[in-house]
Design an enzyme around this catalytic site. Structure first.
Site, PDB file in Angstrom:
ATOM      1  N   TYR A   8      -5.351 -58.593  27.546  1.00  0.00           N
ATOM      2  CA  TYR A   8      -5.159 -57.227  28.074  1.00  0.00           C
ATOM      3  C   TYR A   8      -4.818 -57.208  29.559  1.00  0.00           C
ATOM      4  CZ  TYR A   8     -10.222 -57.971  28.869  1.00  0.00           C
ATOM      5  OH  TYR A   8     -11.450 -58.492  29.206  1.00  0.00           O
ATOM      6  N   LYS A   9      -4.791 -58.365  30.205  1.00  0.00           N
ATOM      7  CA  LYS A   9      -4.443 -58.400  31.631  1.00  0.00           C
ATOM      8  C   LYS A   9      -2.931 -58.612  31.757  1.00  0.00           C
ATOM      9  CE  LYS A   9      -9.160 -59.480  32.867  1.00  0.00           C
ATOM     10  NZ  LYS A   9     -10.188 -60.511  32.936  1.00  0.00           N
TER      11      LYS A   9
ATOM     12  N   ARG B 178      -7.903 -56.375  45.454  1.00  0.00           N
ATOM     13  CA  ARG B 178      -6.928 -57.219  44.765  1.00  0.00           C
ATOM     14  C   ARG B 178      -5.659 -56.403  44.539  1.00  0.00           C
ATOM     15  NH1 ARG B 178      -9.776 -59.793  39.521  1.00  0.00           N
ATOM     16  NH2 ARG B 178      -9.688 -57.600  38.930  1.00  0.00           N
TER      17      ARG B 178
ATOM     18  N   ASP C 147     -10.918 -71.085  31.254  1.00  0.00           N
ATOM     19  CA  ASP C 147     -10.778 -69.653  31.012  1.00  0.00           C
ATOM     20  C   ASP C 147      -9.451 -69.229  31.639  1.00  0.00           C
ATOM     21  OD1 ASP C 147     -10.775 -66.880  31.410  1.00  0.00           O
ATOM     22  OD2 ASP C 147     -12.951 -66.779  31.597  1.00  0.00           O
TER      23      ASP C 147
ATOM     24  N   PHE D  28     -16.392 -65.756  36.612  1.00  0.00           N
ATOM     25  CA  PHE D  28     -16.672 -64.428  36.059  1.00  0.00           C
ATOM     26  C   PHE D  28     -18.061 -64.420  35.400  1.00  0.00           C
ATOM     27  CE2 PHE D  28     -15.924 -60.817  33.238  1.00  0.00           C
ATOM     28  CZ  PHE D  28     -15.168 -59.972  34.038  1.00  0.00           C
TER      29      PHE D  28
HETATM   30  C1  LIG Z   1     -11.460 -60.379  32.342  1.00  0.00           C
HETATM   31  C2  LIG Z   1     -12.253 -61.620  32.265  1.00  0.00           C
HETATM   32  C3  LIG Z   1     -13.224 -61.807  31.273  1.00  0.00           C
HETATM   33  C4  LIG Z   1     -13.547 -60.703  30.321  1.00  0.00           C
HETATM   34  O1  LIG Z   1     -14.156 -61.135  29.139  1.00  0.00           O
HETATM   35  P1  LIG Z   1     -14.059 -60.250  27.825  1.00  0.00           P
HETATM   36  O2  LIG Z   1     -14.859 -60.979  26.843  1.00  0.00           O
HETATM   37  O3  LIG Z   1     -12.594 -60.154  27.482  1.00  0.00           O
HETATM   38  O4  LIG Z   1     -14.614 -58.911  28.141  1.00  0.00           O
HETATM   39  C5  LIG Z   1     -13.884 -63.023  31.232  1.00  0.00           C
HETATM   40  N1  LIG Z   1     -13.598 -64.002  32.117  1.00  0.00           N
HETATM   41  C6  LIG Z   1     -12.689 -63.830  33.086  1.00  0.00           C
HETATM   42  C7  LIG Z   1     -12.395 -64.938  34.061  1.00  0.00           C
HETATM   43  C8  LIG Z   1     -11.993 -62.637  33.198  1.00  0.00           C
HETATM   44  O5  LIG Z   1     -11.113 -62.466  34.170  1.00  0.00           O
END
Ligand SMILES: *Cc1c(COP(=O)(O)O)cnc(C)c1O
Length: 427
Positions: free
Chosen positions: A237-238, A387, A212, A131
């Site tokens: 939040y996921k 997805r 992560d 990400f």
């Molecule tokens: C959703 C997601 C994020 C989002 O980061 P935030 O700091 O919560 O905005 C980061 N890394 C991954 C792998 C994600 O899926």
């Protein structure tokens, strides 16, 4: 019980009949006629999460400042309390987890604490598919240490653009590497990395490793303590359904407790001395030390209700159902959508597949728009990924059947041709 998955509507009906988790579906706000397959981006609201948020508001309304110490969930201890409640989802002891920050902020904290380039061990290893925010954070720390990006950060390439080979990651673990940060589940393809194997390999080479967990927490079981993972961080939040912008979490293995936080703040203080207001921080003796400022109490509150549901349902049961849902979905794609140019970007094996499937199609962006118009909520990732995430807590088998039926109609009638080939600002 053996599940011979049949790509039929009758199979879905039968599975819904005997689904031990079906009762949780009623707890969520689902839109009638709409099939929500985007819980891996933003989980839906449950009545329990709503209630725990409303309760928190009323404790503010009724208690004012005393809410910090009084009431059902005193705010002063809320992050630690929720950390302990999150711990079973990541396979850690209560003191190894704290509810705090956000994914990116927590990664900054963990890098500030654990990335200590020294001698020739100066590199961070990441993967090329992770990400973007994680990479931005890693680059920041390389630069903060006065290093060139090219010497400080190695991104291990993927052969096919979908999955990352564990062998390649292990090969990159040289004696120039200080720390490795990887996703547990890749956000696009849904590939699960073998955290146990990678941790063992990193430690054999004297390298710290962190994960992560954004796409694995609430979706698959973890055993971080047992595996000896050094640190981890995630959002809630996921799959965890704690609401947009809800507070995230971090884990630090017990062996690192006592390490001074790289980014210090007064909420990382040992609780009994925090209000001494001394200018020398005495950090908490557990993961709580890595908090920075005042907790976002209203954004923590929905987690209370949401985690109750996870504890009742059990992560192992949720994982079993999730695998059946995605396996069924893949079977339907194979049988109902054959010869329509779809391919899978996700690994097919159960042990390597997270909670969503990754459909690849050159018309992905327009297909996603057509799906939305037909009440199926997918998740588009540029340039060609759809997805689809059926959620064990609130997606029924019959919805998976119905979603594929609608997708089939879209393809047969070329309905996607009625949409513009450009992605929205948020996609
Ligand atoms: C959703 C997601 C994020 C989002 O980061 P935030 O700091 O919560 O905005 C980061 N890394 C991954 C792998 C994600 O899926």
């Amino acid at each position: 019980m053996k599940h011979d998955i049949k790509p039929t509507r009758a199979w879905a009906e039968e599975m819904d009949q005997r689904d031990g988790l079906a009762r949780f579906r009623e707890e969520f706000y689902l839109k009638k006629g709409s099939i929500y397959l985007d819980g891996n981006s933003l989980g839906l609201l449950s009545r329990r999460a709503e209630n725990s948020l409303l309760e928190m508001l009323s404790s503010w309304r009724e208690r004012g400042i005393d809410g910090w110490t009084d009431g059902k969930h005193p705010w002063f201890h809320l992050s630690e309390q929720l950390g302990a409640q999150l711990a079973p989802l990541v396979g850690a002891t209560p003191k190894e987890v704290i509810a705090t920050g956000s994914t990116t902020v927590n990664l900054h904290q963990l890098l500030a604490t654990f990335y200590q380039p020294e001698g020739k061990r100066i590199k961070i290893v990441a993967d090329a598919l992770t990400f973007p925010s994680d990479i931005y954070a890693m680059k920041s720390h390389v630069k903060l240490h006065g290093l060139e990006l090219a010497e400080g950060l190695i991104q291990v390439e993927s052969k096919d653009g979908q999955v990352v080979e564990e062998e390649a990651l292990i090969e990159a673990m040289t004696d120039e590497v200080a720390i490795i940060v990887l996703p547990s589940v890749l956000y696009r393809s849904g590939q699960i990395l073998n955290m146990e194997r990678l941790t063992k390999a990193a430690h054999e080479r004297g390298i710290l490793i962190g994960f992560d967990l954004c796409h694995s927490i609430g979706a698959i079981p973890h055993h971080l303590s047992e595996w000896g993972v050094d640190f981890a961080f995630w959002c809630n939040y996921k799959y965890v359904n704690a609401g947009p912008g809800s507070v995230g979490g971090l884990y630090v293995n017990q062996r690192h407790h006592g390490q001074f936080p790289g980014l210090a703040g007064w909420f990382g203080s040992a609780k009994d001395v925090q209000f001494d207001m001394d200018h020398t921080l005495q950090p908490a003796s557990h993961a709580g030390a890595f908090q920075i400022g005042t907790p976002h109490v209203l954004s923590l509150a929905p987690l209370l209700g949401s985690l109750e549901i996870f504890h009742e349902a059990g992560i192992d049961e949720l994982r079993k159902k999730s695998l059946l849902l995605t396996r069924y979905l893949m079977n339907l794609v194979d049988t109902q959508l054959a010869d329509m140019d779809f391919s899978f970007g996700n690994p097919l094996e159960d042990t390597r597949r997270g909670g969503h499937i990754c459909l690849i199609h050159k018309e992905a962006v327009r297909i996603c728009k057509a799906l939305k118009a037909r009440g199926v909520i997918p998740d588009y990732r540029a340039p060609n990924v759809i997805r689809l995430a059926p959620m064990a807590l609130y997606t029924s088998y019959i919805e998976v059947w119905e979603a594929v039926e609608r997708l089939k109609a879209i393809m047969e009638n070329k309905e996607y041709e009625g949409y513009k080939k450009e992605r929205g600002v948020v996609a």
